[in-house]
Write a protein that holds these residues in place. Structure first.
Motif, PDB file in Angstrom:
ATOM      1  N   GLN A 100      -5.700  33.951  -0.943  1.00 25.71           N
ATOM      2  CA  GLN A 100      -3.889  33.207  -0.763  1.00 25.71           C
ATOM      3  C   GLN A 100      -4.066  33.724   0.792  1.00 25.71           C
ATOM      4  OE1 GLN A 100      -1.238  33.749  -3.437  1.00 25.71           O
ATOM      5  NE2 GLN A 100       0.354  32.923  -1.353  1.00 25.71           N
ATOM      6  N   ASN A 101      -3.776  35.068   1.446  1.00 27.27           N
ATOM      7  CA  ASN A 101      -4.238  36.366   2.473  1.00 27.27           C
ATOM      8  C   ASN A 101      -4.788  34.908   3.562  1.00 27.27           C
ATOM      9  OD1 ASN A 101      -2.014  38.050   1.449  1.00 27.27           O
ATOM     10  ND2 ASN A 101      -3.727  38.943   0.615  1.00 27.27           N
ATOM     11  N   LEU A 102      -6.097  34.965   3.471  1.00 25.47           N
ATOM     12  CA  LEU A 102      -7.182  34.340   4.077  1.00 25.47           C
ATOM     13  C   LEU A 102      -6.654  33.381   4.823  1.00 25.47           C
ATOM     14  CD1 LEU A 102     -10.797  35.235   2.635  1.00 25.47           C
ATOM     15  CD2 LEU A 102      -9.576  36.374   4.998  1.00 25.47           C
ATOM     16  N   VAL A 103      -6.181  32.210   3.684  1.00 23.20           N
ATOM     17  CA  VAL A 103      -6.263  30.692   4.243  1.00 23.20           C
ATOM     18  C   VAL A 103      -4.490  30.602   4.585  1.00 23.20           C
ATOM     19  CG1 VAL A 103      -4.951  28.661   3.223  1.00 23.20           C
ATOM     20  CG2 VAL A 103      -7.371  29.518   2.208  1.00 23.20           C
ATOM     21  N   GLU A 104      -3.869  31.777   4.656  1.00 27.48           N
ATOM     22  CA  GLU A 104      -2.331  31.899   5.838  1.00 27.48           C
ATOM     23  C   GLU A 104      -3.148  32.608   6.437  1.00 27.48           C
ATOM     24  OE1 GLU A 104      -0.007  34.453   3.004  1.00 27.48           O
ATOM     25  OE2 GLU A 104       0.234  32.844   1.676  1.00 27.48           O
ATOM     26  N   GLY A 105      -3.458  32.996   6.653  1.00 26.90           N
ATOM     27  CA  GLY A 105      -3.987  33.125   8.040  1.00 26.90           C
ATOM     28  C   GLY A 105      -4.441  32.208   9.163  1.00 26.90           C
ATOM     29  N   GLY A 106      -5.250  31.326   9.232  1.00 29.91           N
ATOM     30  CA  GLY A 106      -5.997  30.446   9.082  1.00 29.91           C
ATOM     31  C   GLY A 106      -7.515  30.016   8.995  1.00 29.91           C
ATOM     32  N   THR A 107      -7.668  30.720   7.890  1.00 27.08           N
ATOM     33  CA  THR A 107      -9.051  30.602   7.440  1.00 27.08           C
ATOM     34  C   THR A 107      -9.851  29.830   6.857  1.00 27.08           C
ATOM     35  OG1 THR A 107      -9.416  33.185   7.173  1.00 27.08           O
ATOM     36  CG2 THR A 107     -11.009  31.885   5.863  1.00 27.08           C
ATOM     37  N   GLU A 113     -16.289  40.362  16.420  1.00 28.73           N
ATOM     38  CA  GLU A 113     -15.872  39.588  16.670  1.00 28.73           C
ATOM     39  C   GLU A 113     -15.741  38.022  17.503  1.00 28.73           C
ATOM     40  OE1 GLU A 113     -11.515  40.957  15.156  1.00 28.73           O
ATOM     41  OE2 GLU A 113     -11.563  40.713  17.305  1.00 28.73           O
ATOM     42  N   VAL A 114     -16.628  36.830  17.487  1.00 24.98           N
ATOM     43  CA  VAL A 114     -16.399  36.147  18.737  1.00 24.98           C
ATOM     44  C   VAL A 114     -15.821  35.030  18.944  1.00 24.98           C
ATOM     45  CG1 VAL A 114     -18.116  34.291  19.774  1.00 24.98           C
ATOM     46  CG2 VAL A 114     -18.997  35.647  18.099  1.00 24.98           C
ATOM     47  N   TRP A 115     -14.747  34.764  19.436  1.00 25.52           N
ATOM     48  CA  TRP A 115     -13.234  34.135  20.006  1.00 25.52           C
ATOM     49  C   TRP A 115     -14.118  33.031  20.419  1.00 25.52           C
ATOM     50  CZ3 TRP A 115      -8.168  36.720  18.781  1.00 25.52           C
ATOM     51  CH2 TRP A 115      -8.249  37.024  17.854  1.00 25.52           C
ATOM     52  N   VAL A 116     -13.770  31.900  20.238  1.00 25.56           N
ATOM     53  CA  VAL A 116     -13.900  30.480  21.005  1.00 25.56           C
ATOM     54  C   VAL A 116     -13.012  29.959  21.250  1.00 25.56           C
ATOM     55  CG1 VAL A 116     -15.578  28.785  20.956  1.00 25.56           C
ATOM     56  CG2 VAL A 116     -16.401  30.698  20.014  1.00 25.56           C
ATOM     57  N   PRO A 117     -12.379  29.357  22.480  1.00 27.40           N
ATOM     58  CA  PRO A 117     -10.906  28.330  22.702  1.00 27.40           C
ATOM     59  C   PRO A 117     -12.046  26.931  22.411  1.00 27.40           C
ATOM     60  CG  PRO A 117     -11.762  30.001  24.932  1.00 27.40           C
ATOM     61  CD  PRO A 117     -13.056  30.237  23.060  1.00 27.40           C
ATOM     62  N   LEU A 175     -12.329  31.370  15.617  1.00 22.64           N
ATOM     63  CA  LEU A 175     -12.313  32.683  15.287  1.00 22.64           C
ATOM     64  C   LEU A 175     -13.448  32.649  14.273  1.00 22.64           C
ATOM     65  CD1 LEU A 175     -12.691  35.909  16.036  1.00 22.64           C
ATOM     66  CD2 LEU A 175     -10.247  35.888  14.689  1.00 22.64           C
ATOM     67  N   LEU A 176     -14.629  33.789  14.725  1.00 22.04           N
ATOM     68  CA  LEU A 176     -15.862  33.708  13.781  1.00 22.04           C
ATOM     69  C   LEU A 176     -15.840  35.562  13.897  1.00 22.04           C
ATOM     70  CD1 LEU A 176     -18.346  31.528  15.639  1.00 22.04           C
ATOM     71  CD2 LEU A 176     -16.934  31.357  14.064  1.00 22.04           C
ATOM     72  N   CYS A 177     -15.830  36.094  12.361  1.00 22.32           N
ATOM     73  CA  CYS A 177     -15.725  37.715  12.189  1.00 22.32           C
ATOM     74  C   CYS A 177     -16.653  37.613  11.446  1.00 22.32           C
ATOM     75  CB  CYS A 177     -14.004  37.766  11.476  1.00 22.32           C
ATOM     76  SG  CYS A 177     -14.216  39.325  11.060  1.00 22.32           S
ATOM     77  N   LEU A 178     -17.530  38.871  11.663  1.00 28.53           N
ATOM     78  CA  LEU A 178     -18.058  39.229  10.772  1.00 28.53           C
ATOM     79  C   LEU A 178     -18.126  40.732  10.316  1.00 28.53           C
ATOM     80  CD1 LEU A 178     -22.203  38.073  10.601  1.00 28.53           C
ATOM     81  CD2 LEU A 178     -21.732  40.338  10.149  1.00 28.53           C
TER      82      LEU A 178
END
Length: 239
Positions: free
Chosen positions: A66-73, A176-180, A189-192
């Motif tokens: 739920q927290n992940l989805v709310e953050g746009g995951t 993290e890789v931030w891609v506009p 946002l890709l985060c490992l």
């Protein structure tokens, strides 16, 4: 920067060592619960004595979703990588390394991808001066790589012999890789993240390979492809 995945169309590939964790996107509650329970069974297996661990795993991932989805995951996966050993399997791996991969979409005023990437790099560098920030160029366009470490400390019960509190610490690394997005006010946002910090260089390579496969589309929903058929994950490293 609120999360938003609506109408975001993009594609990427992950290696088979990653095993998708259910997020419940577009599913009803019963279907989502069944998916998380199945993930826990795949992870721990069917041994009867491991049922408490399956229940804990189910509750933990269901609550986190739920927290992940709310953050746009829009994608969450557990990666289980054998480190060392031989390619043909004649020599077993030295150890099993684990990492978590999340992919999210954020709303962001994005007048130009190059300008946006430069602004993100500057903001990350100022916010966390102990981290590493680098502007890079991906096949899909400009991006920002951000690497940061953290330390967690737990206080354990008093020792039987010393009578003094004991502490246990653990270190984590986040890549993290931030891609506009090239044509809209969004950011990918890709985060490992992993606690196996000794494998940082390995995971930098893994995330770089994933980032190179990112492609933006116009009419299709977000999709992810696995590079080859994956075996069910196991915490014991049996494949």
């Amino acid at each position: 920067m609120p999360g938003s995945a609506e109408t975001a169309a993009f594609h990427f590939q992950v290696p088979s060592e990653f095993h998708a964790v259910p997020l419940g996107l577009g599913d009803d509650e019963d279907a989502f619960d069944a998916q998380v329970r199945q993930f826990a069974r795949d992870y721990w297996g069917e041994r009867e004595d491991l049922e408490p661990l399956r229940k804990v795993t189910t509750a933990m991932y269901a609550a986190n979703a739920q927290n992940l989805v709310e953050g746009g995951t829009v994608y969450n996966a557990l990666g289980i990588f054998p480190i060392g050993g031989s390619a043909d399997g004649s020599e077993p791996p030295e150890r099993i390394s684990r990492a978590t991969l999340t992919v999210s979409v954020r709303d962001l005023d994005n007048p130009d991808p190059h300008f946006t990437a430069a602004g993100i790099a500057e903001a990350l560098d100022k916010a966390d001066q102990g981290s590493e920030v680098q502007l890079v160029s991906l096949p899909v366009g400009p991006a920002v790589v951000h690497i940061a470490g953290s330390r967690a400390v737990w206080e354990l019960p008093e020792g039987e012999t010393t009578g003094e509190p004991r502490e246990q610490e653990r270190f984590f690394v986040r890549i993290e890789v931030w891609v506009p997005f090239p044509g809209e006010n969004r950011l990918l946002l890709l985060c490992l993240s992993t606690a196996d910090v000794q494998d940082l260089f390995h995971y930098q390579s893994v995330l770089a390979d994933i980032a190179d496969t990112v492609a933006f589309g116009e009419d299709e929903a977000p999709t992810v492809a696995v590079t080859k058929e994956a075996a069910p994950p196991s915490p014991f490293g049996s494949y």
